[in-house]
Write a protein that holds these residues in place. Structure first.
Motif, PDB file in Angstrom:
ATOM      1  N   VAL A 125       0.967  -1.105   0.233  1.00 49.67           N
ATOM      2  CA  VAL A 125       0.311  -0.371  -0.296  1.00 49.67           C
ATOM      3  C   VAL A 125       1.178   1.205   0.081  1.00 49.67           C
ATOM      4  O   VAL A 125       0.635   2.246  -0.419  1.00 49.67           O
ATOM      5  CB  VAL A 125      -0.892   0.059   1.237  1.00 49.67           C
ATOM      6  CG1 VAL A 125      -1.660   0.771   1.066  1.00 49.67           C
ATOM      7  CG2 VAL A 125      -1.973  -0.716   0.936  1.00 49.67           C
ATOM      8  N   SER A 126       1.590   1.035   1.028  1.00 49.91           N
ATOM      9  CA  SER A 126       3.156   2.641   1.234  1.00 49.91           C
ATOM     10  C   SER A 126       3.407   2.743  -0.482  1.00 49.91           C
ATOM     11  O   SER A 126       3.344   3.890  -0.782  1.00 49.91           O
ATOM     12  CB  SER A 126       3.638   2.467   2.148  1.00 49.91           C
ATOM     13  OG  SER A 126       5.016   3.319   1.801  1.00 49.91           O
ATOM     14  N   SER A 135       0.863   3.745  -3.288  1.00 49.19           N
ATOM     15  CA  SER A 135       0.400   5.222  -3.168  1.00 49.19           C
ATOM     16  C   SER A 135       1.306   6.195  -3.771  1.00 49.19           C
ATOM     17  O   SER A 135       0.387   7.093  -4.484  1.00 49.19           O
ATOM     18  CB  SER A 135       0.147   4.966  -1.225  1.00 49.19           C
ATOM     19  OG  SER A 135      -1.576   4.493  -0.931  1.00 49.19           O
ATOM     20  N   CYS A 143      -6.343   3.079  -0.807  1.00 49.23           N
ATOM     21  CA  CYS A 143      -5.846   4.163  -1.707  1.00 49.23           C
ATOM     22  C   CYS A 143      -7.269   4.139  -2.471  1.00 49.23           C
ATOM     23  O   CYS A 143      -7.334   4.566  -3.966  1.00 49.23           O
ATOM     24  CB  CYS A 143      -5.262   2.492  -2.407  1.00 49.23           C
ATOM     25  SG  CYS A 143      -4.001   1.972  -1.233  1.00 49.23           S
TER      26      CYS A 143
END
Length: 565
Positions: A377-378, A381, A419
């Motif tokens: 996710v990091s 993003s 997200c």
């Protein structure tokens, strides 16, 4: 095996004709790569292999003893493995990336490298690499039948036993690396460490442990401490070992394991502590902040291996460490230009990977635990935001997700909420529902209905996480060909029967590779096709494909056809 590519799976022609059972090793050499992979699949696939491990948990030493027997029957000895100059790596997250960094660094020095990893994304040959490339089709077939023939010819005197899928591939990898005379073999642990079949290695040159997390709890234990104990099982007396920084409790367990075994254990420094007077900050070929700790571990593993290989006192230095144990901080050093080039040139498909085709960008990451999903996710993003900042026109975000086994799907889906996807699409790890047999990606263990039910559960969880009122359980719609088509819901979430049909709907004909006339899928209902209006109107489409390495591999089979050739 990884994926089911055909709903109706046929046995390979050689097997049907009984050719694979002809006695005599020489006869095996007439069979093709496809015959080899079909025969390999009869040795159990991942799900049944895990079940076998569960049955043997009360007597884990039985697994390793069996592996020694299979190795001997294949014509190999543990003493021969000592000559492979092995780097042995385990961990929960990042062990594959660490191995990829390490292998690339040593290859940049001109060494002939062997690299054994799992799982494969598209073709099983990816698991066994020499000099950075999967071994060729002819070589795989040649070495496969050499090993299979020896095991097959001796099974009647050993109760009819044959090694399971992963055990066989591990033996095959050792055979390949010995025959190909590699200078170093980088070996990634399959599951755990202490009782993993790769742990028949007696004298690795150095060991590494990447980040630890919760995974495979029914086999490794349900706490980080239990998992750390399993991972520390690859430590060997007097053999240097390195680990990235861990949480306090599992780090204590690793330290105690190292002390009990007599293994000198060191903790890797942060990557920014490695200073280069030549090229400034260290650049990595793999994206994502989490890759920095993997790169630091790789630097230490490669540096330690090079010291022993290139220093006249290397052997003595390792021997003098025997009986020592405990924990210390590994010193940061100035990486050589070759080390820096190796880190910068490392490629590892399916991990933080971006593919751009015109107005469509695919973000592929095989994250399948909560910790790896946090890292995914990091990365997504940041990477998506950078592309959206320079994009012309509107951008639609689409999630393509699936997870298998005992994964905590709800926890992973919850992490993906920030997200802000416009669509969430779910499909099983089936590459296509109308396909010719692709033995590399077959799985005989789970029915299509069970796979789709898991997808419907994920869809339901996504809706609940979004605060939408839960609807009654969706019905699997059956098309005229007997295949489930799609679970119809009144929302921006959909379930498709295979990866290809999901990708074709998401891209709305914009990706010419997916629009190839030779790629056929079951027809999608008009009401489902109509839901793609937003996608048709968007100037750009960003697709995150995650939750399973097998899902990512199935997607890459279609997005990068050269990988399957």
């Amino acid at each position: 095996g990884c994926l089911l590519t055909s709903v109706c799976v046929s046995v390979c022609p050689a097997k049907r004709a009984g050719l694979c059972c002809v006695p005599g090793q020489a006869s095996y050499h007439f069979y093709s790569l496809q015959d080899a992979v079909c025969t390999l699949n009869t040795l159990q696939t991942n799900a049944s292999a895990l079940e076998q491990v569960r049955r043997e948990r009360g007597h884990p030493e039985v697994q390793l003893q069996a592996m020694f027997g299979f190795l001997k029957r294949a014509g190999l000895t543990v003493e021969e493995l000592d000559h492979l100059n092995i780097i042995h790596v385990t961990g929960t997250k990042g062990k594959g990336s660490t191995c990829a960094f390490t292998e690339q660094i040593l290859r940049s020095y001109g060494f002939r490298t062997g690299f054994y990893s799992s799982p494969h994304l598209v073709q099983v040959r990816e698991r066994i690499r020499v000099d950075g490339h999967p071994i060729g089709r002819d070589l795989f077939a040649k070495y496969f039948w050499e090993v299979y023939g020896r095991l097959d010819q001796t099974k009647d005197t050993h109760g009819g036993t044959m090694p399971a899928y992963f055990r066989f591939l591990t033996i095959l990898a050792f055979h390949v690396f010995l025959q190909e005379k590699v200078d170093v073999a980088v070996i990634e642990v399959g599951l755990g460490g202490a009782y993993d079949c790769t742990n028949i290695i007696r004298k690795p040159w150095v060991c590494g442990i990447s980040s630890l997390g919760i995974d495979h709890t029914s086999i490794l234990g349900d706490t980080l401490e239990k998992i750390a104990w399993q991972k520390g099982g690859i430590f060997k007396p007097g053999v240097p070992a390195f680990t990235v920084k861990q949480q306090e409790a599992p780090m204590t367990v690793l330290q105690e394991r190292a002390k009990d075994i007599g293994c000198p254990l060191s903790v890797c420094p942060e990557l920014d502590q490695y200073q280069s007077s030549v090229s400034g900050p260290v650049r990595l070929g793999l994206a994502g902040l989490h890759q920095r700790s993997n790169a630091s571990l790789a630097l230490q593993l490669a540096h330690c291996w090079l010291q022993r290989r290139c220093s006249a006192g290397g052997e003595a230095a390792v021997a003098s460490a025997e009986g020592s144990g405990g924990l210390c901080a590994a010193p940061a050093f100035e990486p050589s230009p070759r080390m820096l080039r190796g880190l910068a040139e490392t490629e590892w498909q399916g991990r933080n990977q971006c593919l751009t085709r015109s107005s469509i960008t695919y973000f592929l990451d095989g994250a399948h635990t909560t910790r790896s999903m946090q890292a995914c996710v990091s990365w997504f993003s940041e990477a998506a935001a950078q592309r959206e900042a320079s994009a012309t026109g509107s951008v639609v975000r689409v999630l393509l997700f699936n997870a298998t086994g005992e994964r905590d799907c709800v926890a992973m889906l919850k992490l993906l909420l920030p997200c802000h996807f416009d669509f969430a699409v779910f499909c099983p790890n089936i590459t296509e529902t109308i396909a010719a047999c692709n033995a590399d990606q077959q799985n005989f263990n789970v029915s299509v209905e069970n796979m789709l039910t898991r997808c419907l559960d994920n869809q339901r969880s996504w809706r609940v996480l979004h605060g939408q009122e839960e609807e009654p359980a969706a019905e699997l719609l059956i098309g005229s060909g007997g295949l489930p088509l799609v679970a119809e819901r009144r929302s921006a979430t959909l379930v498709f029967p295979c990866i290809l049909s999901a990708l074709q709907w998401i891209t709305q004909g914009r990706d010419s590779v997916l629009s190839d006339p030779s790629k056929h899928v079951a027809p999608v209902k008009a009401s489902v096709a109509a839901k793609g209006a937003l996608l048709q109107e968007a100037a750009n489409i960003h697709v995150l494909i995650t939750g399973s390495l097998h899902l990512v591999g199935g997607a890459l089979k279609h997005l990068e056809p050269s990988l399957a050739s």
